[in-house]
Design an enzyme around this catalytic site. Structure first.
Site, short mmCIF file in Angstrom:
data_model
loop_
_atom_site.label_atom_id
_atom_site.label_comp_id
_atom_site.label_asym_id
_atom_site.label_seq_id
_atom_site.Cartn_x
_atom_site.Cartn_y
_atom_site.Cartn_z
N TYR A 36 0.85 -1.18 0.00
CA TYR A 36 0.00 0.00 0.00
C TYR A 36 0.88 1.23 0.00
O TYR A 36 1.95 1.23 -0.61
CB TYR A 36 -0.98 -0.06 1.19
N LYS A 62 -19.65 -20.54 -11.33
CA LYS A 62 -18.94 -20.22 -12.57
C LYS A 62 -17.50 -19.81 -12.27
O LYS A 62 -16.57 -20.19 -13.00
CB LYS A 62 -19.67 -19.07 -13.26
N ASP A 112 -26.86 -15.70 -17.65
CA ASP A 112 -28.25 -15.85 -17.19
C ASP A 112 -29.03 -14.53 -17.25
O ASP A 112 -29.69 -14.13 -16.29
CB ASP A 112 -28.25 -16.42 -15.76
N GLY A 159 -34.33 -18.81 -28.30
CA GLY A 159 -33.77 -17.86 -27.35
C GLY A 159 -32.32 -17.58 -27.68
O GLY A 159 -31.84 -17.79 -28.80
#
Length: 751
Positions: free
Chosen positions: A38, A93, A136, A195
Site C-alpha cells: 500500500y 462459474k 443468465d 432464445g
C-alpha cells in the site's frame, strides 16, 4: 441418509459460506511488505499506468481477471429469481474458471432489469477487468446488452448462454456429421428454442457452412416463418418461407435436430420420420426433448447428445468458456470474434478424435473413451483441453485482428498453460519425452489383469516402452477384449506355447539356482507357476530390458523372486537394493528413499542409498540436493540412531565431495531455507529435493502422508541399486501409476 438437497446445501455452507475467496499473491508479513503493498509503494505502479495504461497488465491482476455478470432474469432452469438468488450460480462459474483455466473471477449480481442501463453499468466497470462473461440474462435483453457492450468496451465480452453453447454444439456436430458421413452444407437442420442459445447456435453454424434455407427454427408457437408478425429482430433473422409450421412437420426428413427448449416435446414417431443416419442434440436439462434411452431404442442409426452427464456426449459449456477466455486474455484480445469460436470448436472436435487418457476414462467409469457414436466431445476433466483450445483461440484472435499480443512461441505457451492448472505435468511431460527417445522392452507378468492390459495399451500408444505381456495367449486376448483393449500394441509371451522362450529360460534358471535346491525337471514348472520368475529371467537373459510387476500381489512376494534372480552379478556378488518414490508437488519434485525395501540400514548402506537416489534424480533432469534425515540437527541429539546418520554423511563427504549432501538434519530444516540458514557450514545452501530416511518405517509413513494430506502425485516405488529397470508396483496400482513408472524406467535407462 443425507438427501441430495441437504448435501448441496452443506457443500455451499461449510466449512465457510460460499465457494470462492480472495487470496493474496504477495507477502504482507512485515512493515516493509505493508509499505510496498500500500502506501507509499503503491504509488509507483499507479504512475506507470498513468504513463501507459497497458502497464495495468504488468502491475495488477486485471489481465487474468474476468467479471461474471448477471441480473438474475434467466438463471439455469430456475427462471427469473433475481440477482441475489443467482449468486451461487455465479460463484460456481468462478470455481470452473479457476479450476479449468486458472482465471480469477469477480461475480457481479446487478439489480437492473433495463438492458440498456445494465449494459451502461457493466461498461463503466470494464476498466477493472480483462474480460466480461455475461450470464443468465433473459432473451432478447441479452442481445441488447451484448451488442451495446461490444460497441463500448475494449475487452472480450462473451455471453456463455450464446457463445459457449454454440461453440460446444458446433464441435459435437462437426464430429457427428463425420460419423454419419454427412456435410454441414447439405443437411436439413431443425432447432427448437429461439432464445439466446438457439439463435447463437444457428448463427455459428451458418459461419461454419450451413445453409439458411436448410434451417427451421421453432419457438413455442411453432416454426418461425415470414408470415408471423410477432417476431423480434433476432428471430426474424431465421424466418423461413417454407411451408412447415409444426415440429412434427419440421422433423420429417430432417438430418439434424437441435433442442434448446423443454423436455419431452419430441415423440418417438417424430424421430422415426427423420432422415437416415440422423443426429439428435436434445439439450434441455434435466429432461431432454426426447429421453436418451427412448431415442436409442427407436433408431439404431442415431448419433445423440444431451445436456446430461449420465449419458454419452454431454454438451457441457465448461468445455468452452474457461478456455475461450484463457486464449483471449493471453492474446490481450479486444473482443471475441466468430473466428475464435470456430477455432475453439474445431480444436475440441479434433481432440475428441484422439483416444482420451486412461485417467479420464477412469474418472468417468469407462473402459475406454475413443472417437465414435458415444464419444464425439472431450470430457471436461481431459487434461489436454488446456493445451489445445486456448492456443487455437489465441491464434484466431491474431488472424481476426483483435489481438494486442501475438504469442510467438506456441510450444512454450502450451507448457505455461499446463503449468497453470497442473504444475506436476510439466515434469511428467519432460520424463515422457525422454522415455520416447529410449523406449525399453518392458515385461508385464500379470497378463490377465485388466488394469495392466489397459496400462500396456496406453504405454504402447504413448511410445513410452514396448510392452511384453506374459500369459496364456487366449486368456490375455479374452481379457483384453473384455476390457476394450487393443492388443495390437503389445506382444504376448505365452509360456505354454511350443517354441516359446520357456525352455531356454528354464534351463538358465536351473543353472543359476541349481545349488539352491532347484532341479532341472522342476525349473520349467516353477517358471510356469510364477510369471514374475519368467519376467525376471527374460530380463536376465536379455529378452527384455525391464519389468513392472506386483499390482495384484503383496510387495514382498514380488520383490523376493526379483532379488533371487536379478539381485546378484555373474560372480554371485549381491547388489544392495533400495526403494524410492518420486513425489510431485505443485512447484517441485522430491525423491524420497528408502520407503519400501530396507527396514534398517547401517551408515554404509545409508551412504550408498544417498548416492543411488542422487543419481536417479540426476538421470531424470533434477540437480540433486540431498538431506540425510533424522530427529537431530547436526549433533543436537546424541543417540545411536542419529550418530549412524551422521557417520553416513562423513562417508559421503569423503567419498563424494562433488555431491551436495548434508545432515543429519530434521525434515523441516531440510526443506526450509530460513532454517537452513542457521547452519552456514552446511553444504546444503538451498532446500533439499532428495530426502534419505533412516528407516523404512519413517520413509513409508512420510510418502503416504505426503500423498494423502499434501495432494502429491506419487510415482513409484522405484527400485534403485539393480543394473536393470525392474520395479515392483504398489498393490492395486492404477493405470496412471503404471504408465508413469514405465516412463521413468525408460527415461532412466536412456541416461
Amino acid at each position: 441418509m443425507t438427501s441430495w438437497r441437504e448435501e448441496a446445501l452443506n457443500y455451499h455452507r461449510y466449512p465457510v459460506p460460499g465457494k470462492i475467496a480472495i487470496r493474496t499473491t504477495k507477502p504482507c508479513l512485515t512493515q516493509r511488505d505493508l509499505s510496498l503493498a500500500y502506501t507509499p509503494g503503491v504509488a509507483e505502479p499507479c504512475r506507470e499506468i498513468v504513463r501507459d495504461p497497458a502497464n495495468a497488465d504488468l502491475y495488477t491482476s486485471r489481465a487474468n481477471l474476468v467479471a461474471v455478470v448477471t441480473n438474475g432474469t434467466a438463471v439455469l432452469g430456475l427462471g427469473d429469481i433475481g440477482p441475489l438468488a443467482g449468486k451461487p450460480v455465479m460463484e460456481g462459474k468462478a470455481v470452473l474458471f479457476k479450476r479449468f483455466a486458472d482465471i480469477d473471477v469477480f461475480d457481479l449480481e446487478i439489480d437492473e432489469r433495463d438492458p440498456e442501463r445494465l449494459a451502461d453499468l457493466i461498461a463503466r466497470l470494464a476498466p477493472t477487468f480483462g474480460g466480461i462473461n455475461l450470464e443468465d440474462i433473459r432473451a432478447p435483453d441479452c442481445f441488447v446488452v451484448l451488442e451495446r457492450l461490444q460497441a463500448q468496451v475494449d475487452v472480450p465480452v462473451l455471453h456463455d448462454d450464446q457463445h459457449g453453447t454454440a461453440t460446444i454444439l458446433a464441435a459435437g456436430l462437426i464430429n457427428a456429421l463425420e460419423l454419419q458421413n454427412k456435410a454441414l452444407e447439405d443437411v436439413q437442420i431443425v432447432c427448437v428454442g429461439a432464445g439466446a442459445a438457439g439463435i447463437a447456435c444457428m448463427r455459428l453454424l451458418l459461419k461454419l457452412g450451413a445453409k439458411k434455407e436448410n434451417i427451421l427454427l421453432l419457438d413455442r408457437k411453432g416454426v418461425i416463418h415470414k408470415g408471423r408478425e410477432d417476431l423480434n429482430p433476432y428471430k426474424a433473422e431465421f424466418a423461413t418461407d417454407r411451408p412447415e409450421r409444426t415440429l412434427a412437420e419440421a422433423m420429417r426428413g430432417a438430418d439434424v435436430f437441435i433442442g434448446l427448449s423443454q423436455g419431452g416435446i419430441v415423440s418417438p414417431e417424430m424421430l422415426k420420420t427423420m432422415a437416415p443416419r440422423p443426429i439428435v442434440f436434445a439439450l434441455a436439462n434435466p429432461e431432454p426433448e426426447i429421453a436418451y434411452d427412448v431415442a436409442m431404442s427407436v433408431r439404431d442409426d442415431l448419433v445423440m447428445a444431451t445436456g446430461r452427464s449420465d449419458h454419452p456426449n454431454q454438451v457441457n459449456n465448461v468445455l468452452g468458456f474457461p478456455f475461450l477466455f484463457r486464449g483471449a486474455l493471453d492474446a490481450r484480445a479486444r473482443a471475441f470474434t466468430d473466428e475464435m469460436f470456430i477455432a475453439a470448436a474445431r480444436a475440441l472436435a479434433e481432440l475428441a478424435r484422439t483416444p482420451a487418457p486412461a485417467s479420464v476414462a477412469r474418472a468417468y467409469n469407462a473402459k475406454k473413451l475413443q472417437f465414435g457414436k458415444d464419444y464425439i466431445l472431450p470430457k471436461p476433466f481431459d487434461p489436454r483441453l488446456i493445451e489445445v483450445v486456448p492456443p487455437a483461440v489465441a491464434e484466431a484472435a491474431v488472424r481476426s485482428g483483435v489481438a494486442q499480443r501475438k504469442i510467438e512461441d506456441l510450444k512454450q505457451y502450451r507448457v505455461e498453460l499446463v503449468r497453470r492448472v497442473d504444475p506436476s505435468r510439466e515434469f511428467l511431460d519432460w520424463i515422457y519425452d525422454k522415455a520416447r527417445a529410449h523406449p525399453l522392452r518392458l515385461v508385464f507378468p500379470e497378463g490377465d489383469d485388466e488394469v495392466v492390459l489397459r496400462a500396456a495399451e496406453e504405454i504402447a500408444r504413448l511410445g513410452l516402452a514396448q510392452p511384453i505381456v506374459i500369459g496364456a495367449r487366449a486368456s490375455v486376448l479374452e481379457a483384453a477384449k473384455a476390457a476394450g483393449v487393443d492388443a495390437e500394441g503389445f506382444s504376448i509371451m505365452d509360456p505354454f506355447e511350443e517354441g516359446s522362450l520357456i525352455e531356454s529360460l528354464a534351463e538358465a534358471y536351473y543353472f543359476d539356482r541349481k545349488r539352491h535346491g532347484v532341479l532341472r525337471d522342476e525349473a520349467k514348472r516353477m517358471l510356469r507357476r510364477n510369471p514374475v520368475l519368467i519376467g525376471t529371467m527374460m530380463v536376465r537373459r536379455g529378452f527384455a530390458d525391464g519389468m513392472l510387476a506386483g499390482r495384484t500381489d503383496h510387495y514382498p512376494n514380488v520383490l523376493r523372486p526379483v532379488l533371487r534372480v536379478l539381485g546378484h552379478d555373474e560372480q554371485g556378488r549381491r547388489y544392495r537394493v533400495y526403494g524410492m518414490y518420486m513425489m510431485l508437488l505443485e512447484n517441485a519434485a522430491y525423491f524420497l528413499a528408502d520407503c519400501t525395501v530396507n527396514l534398517e540400514m547401517d551408515a554404509e548402506a545409508l551412504a550408498e542409498l544417498a548416492e543411488l537416489a542422487a543419481e536417479a534424480a540426476a538421470s531424470l533432469g533434477v540437480q540433486p540436493r540431498v538431506a540425510m534425515l533424522s530427529f537431530s540437527n547436526f549433533g543436537s541429539v546424541e543417540r545411536p540412531e542419529t550418530k549412524r546418520v551422521a557417520q553416513a554423511v562423513r562417508i559421503l563427504h569423503e567419498r563424494r565431495p562433488d555431491l551436495v549432501v548434508d545432515g543429519e538434519m530434521q525434515a523441516d530444516t531440510a526443506l526450509d531455507a530460513r532454517l537452513l540458514a542457521l547452519y552456514p557450514f552446511s553444504k546444503l545452501k538451498e532446500p533439499a529435493n532428495v530426502l534419505i530416511f533412516p528407516t523404512m518405517q519413517a520413509g513409508n509413513i512420510a510418502y503416504k502422508l505426503l500423498k494423502e494430506l499434501g495432494g502429491a502425485t506419487a510415482i513409484g516405488p522405484v527400485l534403485i541399486g539393480l543394473p536393470k529397470q525392474v520395479h515392483v508396483l504398489a498393490t492395486g496400482a492404477t493405470v496412471d501409476e503404471i504408465v508413469h513408472l514405465a516412463a521413468v524406467a525408460s527415461a532412466r535407462a536412456g541416461e
